[in-house]
Design an enzyme around this catalytic site. Structure first.
Site, PDB file in Angstrom:
ATOM      1  N   CYS A  56       0.686  -1.301  -0.117  1.00  0.00           N
ATOM      2  CA  CYS A  56      -0.070   0.063  -0.185  1.00  0.00           C
ATOM      3  C   CYS A  56       0.758   1.387   0.090  1.00  0.00           C
ATOM      4  O   CYS A  56       1.604   1.453   0.753  1.00  0.00           O
ATOM      5  CB  CYS A  56      -0.944  -0.019   1.218  1.00  0.00           C
ATOM      6  SG  CYS A  56      -1.200   1.620   2.292  1.00  0.00           S
ATOM      7  N   CYS A  59       0.668   3.599   2.803  1.00  0.00           N
ATOM      8  CA  CYS A  59       1.429   3.068   4.327  1.00  0.00           C
ATOM      9  C   CYS A  59       3.036   3.357   4.030  1.00  0.00           C
ATOM     10  O   CYS A  59       3.492   3.595   5.194  1.00  0.00           O
ATOM     11  CB  CYS A  59       1.163   1.266   4.272  1.00  0.00           C
ATOM     12  SG  CYS A  59      -0.410   0.995   4.208  1.00  0.00           S
ATOM     13  N   CYS A 391      -8.491  11.412 -18.796  1.00  0.00           N
ATOM     14  CA  CYS A 391      -9.327  10.049 -18.184  1.00  0.00           C
ATOM     15  C   CYS A 391      -9.664   9.281 -19.094  1.00  0.00           C
ATOM     16  O   CYS A 391     -10.560   9.352 -19.968  1.00  0.00           O
ATOM     17  CB  CYS A 391     -10.362  10.960 -17.230  1.00  0.00           C
ATOM     18  SG  CYS A 391     -11.948   9.967 -17.182  1.00  0.00           S
ATOM     19  N   CYS A 394     -13.661   8.540 -19.340  1.00  0.00           N
ATOM     20  CA  CYS A 394     -14.072   9.562 -19.759  1.00  0.00           C
ATOM     21  C   CYS A 394     -14.153   9.112 -21.362  1.00  0.00           C
ATOM     22  O   CYS A 394     -15.202   9.522 -22.215  1.00  0.00           O
ATOM     23  CB  CYS A 394     -13.635  10.996 -19.763  1.00  0.00           C
ATOM     24  SG  CYS A 394     -13.474  11.505 -17.859  1.00  0.00           S
TER      25      CYS A 394
END
Ligand SMILES: *[C@@H]1O[C@H](CO)[C@@H](O)[C@H](O)[C@H]1NC(C)=O
Ligand SMILES: *[C@@H]1O[C@H](CO)[C@@H](O)[C@H](O)[C@H]1NC(C)=O
Length: 512
Positions: A56, A59, A391, A394
């Site tokens: 992660c 993290c 994007c 999109c």
């Protein structure tokens, strides 16, 4: 009310014996497992635990800060521990960990609550120190000066010993704010006198600005909180990851001074302090490290990389007032500009692409300068897609969105009542706060102030039903008279599952 004296002793001196397990790998963060977790938590009054996954990113970013905080808090005998949830699935399930990292404050295995501070070294240290103290400590002539130094801000109530009502109000307020501030109280009349206040009073001591602010108004929660919030905000503070959310939550316009060096920022802060004092409660003024957060300038319609620079943002309306970058940042001149903005005499700047001369396709192209006219000031149901050029979701939507728009634009009676539109939200200012791309909203005729956000799947069918259900005119774009193709996306299975969006990760304020 407990006395804070024994705690100070442990804060200042005693370091607990460190067992072999605790000092593994030269780290001050203790790694715990299913087998060791309970015993460890039981044998320490107060523990901060991080539940993490090795892959992660957040993290990893927290790692060194958590380590630093652990080192500082070790001296105060407050251990920081971590649990790898990819290895300790059951343990993580027990504590209902549903995202990484999850930080929890433990007072024994059965008492835990989410950590409520920022994920920064100083914030962790300050937050956990407060957790280790009683909600209200007792101060005396002997320990007052020492108590004042325990945190950047400490709040002390001076209350007469027979004034039960004031004592109760202050204690209740302290309990409700104990995660945020360090509190103490004294009923020593001589001590109040020595501090130059009458009983009852609340004094906020801070290690900046005027060092000390006194409140002797009504002891009502709301009034005290207002005082504390205003007195604890530096006149000209530094904006960074630790303070960003606090300034956004303040609900006041925020004035940014971008400067590249610490010396410059300090000297601007000094020059602007009297102005901040004058507008206290109307506007917050901050300095910002232009080397680290310069990209944020373009969000405020400033030219990036031309520093120092100044801009005001009305955070609640997302209106921006950049200060002319060809001018020098003279505190007196900028002070006038601030006053004009506060008095509502300056028009906000609107970033906009040029207004298209003609609309080429079935989808109406909206830009910053035509938003008001095409979306708000009309009697049509307007469906607006906020997109970003980069994007992927999109791009995938684009052909379907064209198809959708054609359903309305090809039929004269529909065209009069429904607009299907899009706006590049990276190149145009919009009043809406957009958190992901694409975002699709319907602005119903007659009720433009209450747009409805689309959360269904991105199929033409579902979008048509959405326009029909939420629009004023209840137009069914797929009704007779329209010309839809029988194959392709229009007939794709409808699903109620919400579609994914992409975060606007290129905006620097994400990192603040
Ligand atoms: C407030 O009341 C509590 C409980 O009665 C008492 O222990 C404490 O000493 C009082 N504090 C002050 C400042 O008088
Ligand atoms: C549907 O489209 C076809 C070909 O594009 C056209 O010939 C026909 O007239 C259209 N029908 C309606 C109802 O618009």
């Amino acid at each position: 009310m407990r006395s804070f004296a024994p705690l100070v002793l442990s804060l200042l001196g005693a370091t607990a014996a460190v067992s072999a397990a605790e000092s593994a790998e030269d780290s001050n963060v203790v790694t715990l497992t299913q087998d060791t977790f309970n015993d460890f938590i039981k044998s320490h009054d107060l523990v901060l635990a991080e539940f993490f996954a090795p892959w992660c990113g957040h993290c990893k970013a927290l790692g060194p800060k958590y380590e630093e905080a652990a080192t500082e808090l070790k001296a105060k005998d407050i251990p920081l521990v971590k649990v790898d949830c990819t290895l300790e699935e059951e343990l993580c399930r027990t504590y209902e960990v549903d995202g990484y990292p999850t930080l929890k404050v433990f007072r024994g295995p059965d008492s835990h609550k989410p950590y409520g501070g920022a994920r920064q070294t100083d914030s962790i240290v300050s937050y956990m120190t407060k957790q280790s103290m009683p909600a209200v400590s007792t101060v005396t002539e002997e320990n007052l000066e020492e108590f004042k130094t325990l945190d950047k801000i400490v709040i002390i109530g001076y209350v007469a010993s027979d004034d039960k009502a004031s004592n109760k109000s202050f204690t209740a307020f302290a309990e409700s704010q104990r995660d945020n501030y360090l509190f103490a109280a004294s009923n020593d009349a001589a001590l109040a006198k020595a501090e130059g206040v009458k009983q009852p009073s609340i004094v906020l001591y801070k290690d900046f600005d005027e060092k000390k602010a006194v409140y002797d108004g009504k002891l009502e929660d709301e009034d005290i909180l207002k005082f504390v919030k205003s007195a604890s905000t530096p006149l000209v503070g530094e904006l960074g990851p630790e303070t960003y959310s606090q300034y956004m939550a303040a609900g006041l316009p925020l004035a940014y001074i971008f400067a590249e060096t610490a010396e410059e920022r300090e000297s601007f802060a000094a020059e602007f302090r009297p102005i901040a004092e004058k507008h206290r409660g109307d506007i917050n003024i901050v300095t910002l490290d232009a080397k680290l957060f310069g990209a944020h300038a373009s969000n405020l319609n400033l030219e990036p990389e031309k520093f120092p620079a100044f801009a005001i943002q009305e955070t609640t309306k997302n209106a921006k007032y950049p200060y002319d970058q060809t001018k020098k940042l003279d505190a007196k001149e900028v002070g006038k500009f601030i006053k004009d903005v506060v008095d509502g005499k300056v028009e906000p700047s609107i970033k906009s692409e040029p207004v298209p001369e003609t609309q080429e396709g079935p989808v109406t192209v909206v830009v910053g300068r035509s938003y008001q006219e095409l979306v708000i000031d009309n009697e049509k149901d307007v469906l607006l897609e906020f997109y970003a050029p980069w994007c992927g979701h999109c791009k995938a939507l684009a052909p379907k969105y064209d198809e959708l728009a054609a359903l309305y634009s090809d039929v004269a009676e529909f065209k009069e009542k429904v607009t299907i539109a899009k706006i590049d939200a990276t190149a145009n200012d919009v009043p809406d706060s957009i958190t992901g791309f694409p975002t699709i909203k319907l602005y119903p005729a007659g009720d433009k102030g209450a747009p409805v956000e689309y959360e269904g799947s991105r199929s033409v069918e579902d979008l048509v039903s959405f326009v029909k259900e939420n629009g004023k005119y209840k137009i069914d774009g797929l009704a007779e008279g329209t010309n839809k193709s029988e194959d392709g996306d229009a007939s794709s299975a409808s699903s109620t599952k919400a579609a994914e969006t992409e975060a606007p990760s290129d905006e620097s304020h994400d990192e603040l």
